[in-house]
Every structure is written in C-alpha cells, then in structure tokens.
Design an enzyme around this catalytic site. Structure first.
Site, mmCIF file in Angstrom:
data_model
loop_
_atom_site.group_PDB
_atom_site.id
_atom_site.type_symbol
_atom_site.label_atom_id
_atom_site.label_comp_id
_atom_site.label_asym_id
_atom_site.label_seq_id
_atom_site.Cartn_x
_atom_site.Cartn_y
_atom_site.Cartn_z
ATOM 1 N N GLY A 188 0.797 -1.231 0.000
ATOM 2 C CA GLY A 188 0.000 0.000 0.000
ATOM 3 C C GLY A 188 0.822 1.270 0.000
ATOM 4 O O GLY A 188 0.401 2.290 0.550
ATOM 5 N N SER A 189 1.998 1.230 -0.647
ATOM 6 C CA SER A 189 2.853 2.419 -0.650
ATOM 7 C C SER A 189 2.188 3.600 -1.361
ATOM 8 O O SER A 189 2.295 4.738 -0.903
ATOM 9 C CB SER A 189 4.214 2.114 -1.281
ATOM 10 N N SER A 190 1.482 3.355 -2.439
ATOM 11 C CA SER A 190 0.878 4.481 -3.166
ATOM 12 C C SER A 190 -0.268 5.087 -2.373
ATOM 13 O O SER A 190 -0.447 6.311 -2.353
ATOM 14 C CB SER A 190 0.417 4.061 -4.563
ATOM 15 N N GLU A 215 -5.366 8.004 -5.463
ATOM 16 C CA GLU A 215 -5.212 6.584 -5.797
ATOM 17 C C GLU A 215 -5.795 6.275 -7.186
ATOM 18 O O GLU A 215 -5.234 5.475 -7.937
ATOM 19 C CB GLU A 215 -5.942 5.715 -4.754
ATOM 20 N N ASP A 266 -6.880 0.198 0.474
ATOM 21 C CA ASP A 266 -5.561 0.647 0.918
ATOM 22 C C ASP A 266 -5.636 2.029 1.556
ATOM 23 O O ASP A 266 -5.090 2.257 2.642
ATOM 24 C CB ASP A 266 -4.585 0.687 -0.272
#
Lengths: 387, 387
Positions: B145-147, B193, B204
């Site tokens: 879930g970095s973005s 996102e 996320d």
C-alpha cells in the site's frame, strides 16, 4: 504344479483425507505389481512343509505341515469356500507360528504379512506342502497399497488351485478371473488386509483386484473406466508417516474450524467428481487429450493446495512440488501425506529427456522415482511359466 | 511554516483474491510509514515554485507557479473543499507538466505519483509555492500500500494547511484528525489513488487513513478493532508481479472449475470471519493470547493452502514458507501473490534470537525483511517539528 499371480498397487488420484469427512475420492491401479509364485512340490521331492520366501525383505519362513495342523486345525476352516474372518483366537495361533521362526527385530513389521499369508493359505488350500515366493515392484509402507497387492496376489494364486474358481489352466500368458470370481477373490484379500491393518477401507484391495479406477464416497465404491492413457511419475520421499496421526490431525482441525473445513471438503468433493468426469469423457468429444491433461493437472494442483490447507503436507513433499514445478509439471501428494509419495502428471507429449531430467534431479535429493501407467489391469494369473 | 504527515502501509491478513469473488477479507495497517514534509517558503526566500522531492527514488521536480497556473487553472478547481476527480483532460495537463521535467526512463512508473501529487496539491492548496519532501519505509509496488500511504500522507499535509479542517497547530507531537475530517481526507486520498491505479478498491487508502483493521466484503468496508498485540515479519520477495494477470488467472480458473472454486471462496470467507472474531474477542475471554495466536497461525496456514489452490503462489513465496516452517512459524502470502510479500506471524513469546535467525536466513536468500506491528494508528500530522 506352479502358478504365478500378480496384483497391482494403487494411488489416490484425488480426495485423500477429505473422503473420511464424506467427500468423493478417486483411486487407480498402477502398473507396479506384487508377484506371487506358488509351487506344490512333486511327490518325489518328499517335502512336508509350507515355505514362504519374501524376497525383497530377505526373509524365509518354513512351517512343517504337522506344526500347522497342530496350531490351526482348531481355529481355522480349511478349504473354506466363503471368506472367513480371522478371530482374535486364531490370530494368537498365527502369532505363535510366526514368532517361533527366527525373525530379526528390525523386520517385525513384516510379521502381520506372514499372519495374513498363513490365514489365507490354510483357509483356502488347507494343510498342503508348498513353496510361495513373493517379490514386489512396490515400496513397502509408502501408501502405494503394497499390503493389499500382497493379499490380492496371494488370494489369486491360492484360489486358482482351489475348487472355488474355474480357470482354464491350459491357457498361455496372463489370465484374468471372471467377474463373479473376482468378487470372491476381493473378499478373501480383504480378510488378509484386515489381519494386516485392523480396519482397512477396502479401497486398496478393490483397486488391486479389479484394476482401472474406483470412485468412492461414504464407504460405497463405484468402478469407473478411464478413456485416456495416463502416466504419472511417482516419487517416494521415503519419509515415514504416521497415517493415524495425520488423519486425527485433520479431524482436530475440522473441530477447531468447522466452517472453512466443511467448504474445503466440498471443494475436494467437486474436484474428485470433475476429475472422474474428465477421465471418463469419450475421446470423441470436442476436447483434445492435451486439454484433458491440462484439466487434470490443474485439478491435481488445486487438490494439493487443499491438502496443504488441511495441514498434511511435509517439507519433503514441498521439495518434490518445487522441483517438478520448475518443469511446469503438476503434482500432488497421494495417500496420507506427511511424507510418503507424490504424483506428477506426465503429459503424453512430454519428451523422455525432460522426464529423465526431472527423475535425475529428484533422485539426487534422495527420493525414489517410479514411472507408472495409471488405470491398467487388476490381478492376473499365469499357469504356464511363460510370464 | 512546516507540517509533517505520516501514513501507514497495509497488509491483507486474509481473503485476497477471494474478495473479488464475494468473500470477506481483512486488511490491517502496519507501522511502516510514508512521511511527507511540507514547507512554505518565507517571503524573504523569494521562491516562486512548487518542488517535490521523492527522496527514496532520488527524483526532484520543480514547477514554477506561473507554469502550474498556465497548465492547470482551466482544468482544476483550486481550494476545492470537496474532493474532485481528475478528468481525462486534466490528466493530459498533469502529464505534460511531469513530462517536461527531466525524467529517467527507468523511473517512468513514478510519473503517476507525480500526477497525483500535483492534482491533490493544486486542488487543495491552489498555486502556492512550497517544497514537499517524501520518504517512505515501504517498498514500492510490493503490495504494502505504498501508493495509498503516499496519497493519504499528502492529503493529510495539504488539508492541515487548508480551511477544510481545523487542527490545533500549537499541539506538540503527532496529532490525529477528527473522525469527520478523516472521511474527507480519505476521499481526497482516494482521488489520488484513482490517478495512480485507475480503479483502486479503496481498501488501501481507508486502512492508511483510519489505521487498525478493516473487514471488507462486496465493496462495503467495516472498521474492526483488534484487542490483541500482533506482530508480523513481512518478507518482500522482490519478485515483481502482474496483479491484473493474477486476478484474471483466478477468474479463469473459476470459469473452468466453478464448483470447487466456489467452495474455496466459501472457505476463505469463513477463515476471514473467524480471524476477525479472534482478533476482536475480548482479552477477558477464556482464551489465552497464545491460544489466539495459534488460531491465527492455523488460519493463515489454511488461507495459504487455499491461495495455492487458486494458483497464485510462486517459487519465491514457497521458499519463504519453507524457511519459516523450519522454525514452526505460520506464513501466508499477502496481496496479489506471484511474488510480492509474505506474512509470518511472530508470536508474543517468540525470542528475539529466533526472529533474528529467521531474518538472517531469509535475507541470505536475497529477500528483504521488515518486522511490523499490526493494526496501529492511521494517518497523523505534526506541526512542531518534534517528530
């Protein structure tokens, strides 16, 4: 007079463990056999003993006919035309007969095989001198049905010389029993299996007797006939398993997590049914052999995931899976898991070179490999010594 | 004026893939963060540019305010108090703004992150000069879930300086947004996102915004609160995956084998529900922490078997599983599979020595390991530079 019998081993194609919880399973015979050779001594030989030679384990037993009569004539019904169960009392007599033979400690597991042999022999053929030699292609205790093949081959050899069946002894080569006689043979073999295993499912002896494939669910067996050639690589991890503990482990997991496990068993049930349909679908259908093989491979992979979900895989099994996956070959454990054997589907178009490579790699990990044709003949008999 | 924001990454505890087919899934935040530091230049600095410094990938962008106005004033609504979606037309303008910056070919995947940054910044704060520095504990594109953490942290920093939310800027340390403001923040992050992912699930950003855990099924999200401390070892196999292809692969398998796959998805649904119950069960119940951990471990192992059944495992994942199994630790893949990350439950009583050993062994296989606490705080903000 000499007779030879051979009975095949078996694999579970799908549904092991889940079958205990009501799912469908499919088992099949493999062209790896246990061979029995029975010879009645000629009168000139003046032999008055029953001899059993288990060649693979290097054990020879010999009982004088007098001793057999003394120990068994009270508890056993010689020349019985219907299969008779071995009682606890009879088992004691069998046990004393085997124990009095010199028996290395390490091979104590073989004893129950000798009990079954004595029970089947004396029940079917009475107290007649003979020499019986047993050899097998099957590894012992690896889940490939070696004990059932032993009992089926013995029953076939003994029955062929009894009055219970009628066979044309003048025919050459391997003969097959009549359908009605196979039923009797299977029942005898089951009595032997009970002596060895206590409470066998009856699947192993049925597959070994009839050959081909068997679908089973909740104790009822249905014979099915494959329409496709099917080859498997069978890898014996040589890791010994405790089948009872593995079965108990799945039951405990089911008690802890009833909802997911019920769905898992349903999934296995669907996989077995689909596999059975694919195997039986006529070759003329609009589905090529390659497509059928792809379906089977995918179903095997899915079944393996579900077995992992049940917790019955093992590091050795995973090693085999990884190795075969490198060659894009589908695999699954077969039988109880926790070691034992792994099946790998060998598609028809797969080159022998690739198979040789996979086998080499698996054997270098210390495993034992067999290439087997699936779903062939059941038990067979031969009178002329030509096979 | 300087503001810092941090937003956590996420893991899928159970239900990945199956969630696409209607099963329940559970996601949780992890204490690995993406950090954003925003500074408005003082008037004496005479800076008239918006700068973005993505420290981990070594990229610096700088746009003159004049150029931003020229490109975006027609397509973007600055100082928007409700989250606005980026249209195809706006995306073209964003793309031209990013493309005109010197951009190494190898880092082209970062471009969409810069689009999201520009969209969020100009929509929330208009055309004000600023310098934004981003760093992250999270590996990019590994399913953690970095973005989303990037979009959530940016939205938090930008909103904190807008008129949409009211925060006490004099408070020391990390502050949490009010519940009602988190909703707005989450919506903004979701817009970001969408620019990066096209059609994200919203899971996320929701986990990153609210922290703790979220149960989701058929598009509806329910926040759940863990009552137990939970630590996981997260192993990044560094094997890149094609999430779309993996999702499509499961759907194709479902079309080919609808019956077993439906049962598999039901099994996953039950596992997610049970896991959610265990996590939420009060500590006072007659079940010790160790028992809870054992249940979770078993559910993870079962879920992994079902993921293997769906065909989304990978040799690298199996290597991690084997390594952790040697230490009797339960593991499962998390996210799309086919590489990516693997979770290993670290029981409370597990010694640090064992964890160090496992990590060493995994790292020697070329993997990257993180130890993370599961289910902690969501996005936070800090005004005083003390954190």
């Amino acid at each position: 007079m000499e007779v030879k019998a051979r009975a095949p081993g078996k694999i579970i194609l799908s549904g092991e463990h889940a079958v205990v919880h009501g799912s469908t399973a499919v088992a099949a015979s493999i062209d790896l056999f246990t061979h029995v050779c029975l010879r009645f001594p000629s009168q000139t030989e003046n032999v008055d003993a029953l001899k059993l030679h288990l060649k693979d384990v290097g054990l020879e037993f010999s009982w004088s006919i007098e001793r057999l009569k003394e120990a068994l004539s009270q508890v056993c019904c010689p020349f019985s035309s219907v299969p008779s169960s071995c009682t606890t009392e009879s088992l004691k007599s069998l046990s004393s007969l085997v124990d009095e033979q010199s028996f290395p400690e390490a091979k104590i597991g073989i004893a129950s095989g000798a009990y079954a042999f004595l029970w089947l022999y004396t029940s079917i053929l009475g107290f007649k001198p003979a020499t019986v030699v047993v050899t097998s292609d099957l590894p012992l205790g690896a889940g490939l049905g070696s004990s059932a093949a032993f009992c089926v081959a013995l029953s076939a050899a003994f029955l062929s010389l009894s009055n219970s069946v009628s066979l044309d002894v003048s025919q050459k080569g391997w003969l097959t029993y009549k359908e009605s006689e196979l039923e009797l043979l299977n029942k005898w073999a089951f009595e032997g299996e009970k002596i060895i295993h206590g409470k066998p499912s009856g699947i192993d002896n049925t597959v070994s007797t009839y050959g081909n494939m068997i679908q089973f669910k909740s104790g009822s067996l249905t014979r099915i006939k494959t329409t496709m050639p099917l080859k498997m690589l069978i890898t014996n991890t040589k890791v010994g398993r405790n089948t009872k503990a593995l079965v108990a482990g799945v039951s405990e997991r089911t008690l802890r997590h009833p909802d997911p496990m019920t769905s898992v068993f349903n999934a296995v049930d669907s996989i077995s049914k689909e596999l059975s349909t694919v195997i039986q679908s006529p070759a003329s259908d609009n589905i090529s052999l390659t497509e059928k093989e792809e379906k089977l491979g995918e179903l095997m992979e899915m079944n393996q995931g579900l077995l992992q979900c049940m917790g019955v895989s093992h590091a050795s099994i995973e090693t085999v899976l990884r190795t075969t996956l490198k060659y894009k070959l589908a695999s699954k454990l077969t039988g109880a898991g926790g070691g034992g054997c792994v099946l790998t589907l060998l598609p028809t178009l797969l080159s022998a070179t690739v198979v040789a490579k996979v086998v080499k790699e698996l054997e270098s990990s210390g495993f034992q490999c067999f290439t087997a044709t699936i779903g062939g003949e059941g038990v067979q008999i031969c009178f002329d010594g030509s096979s």
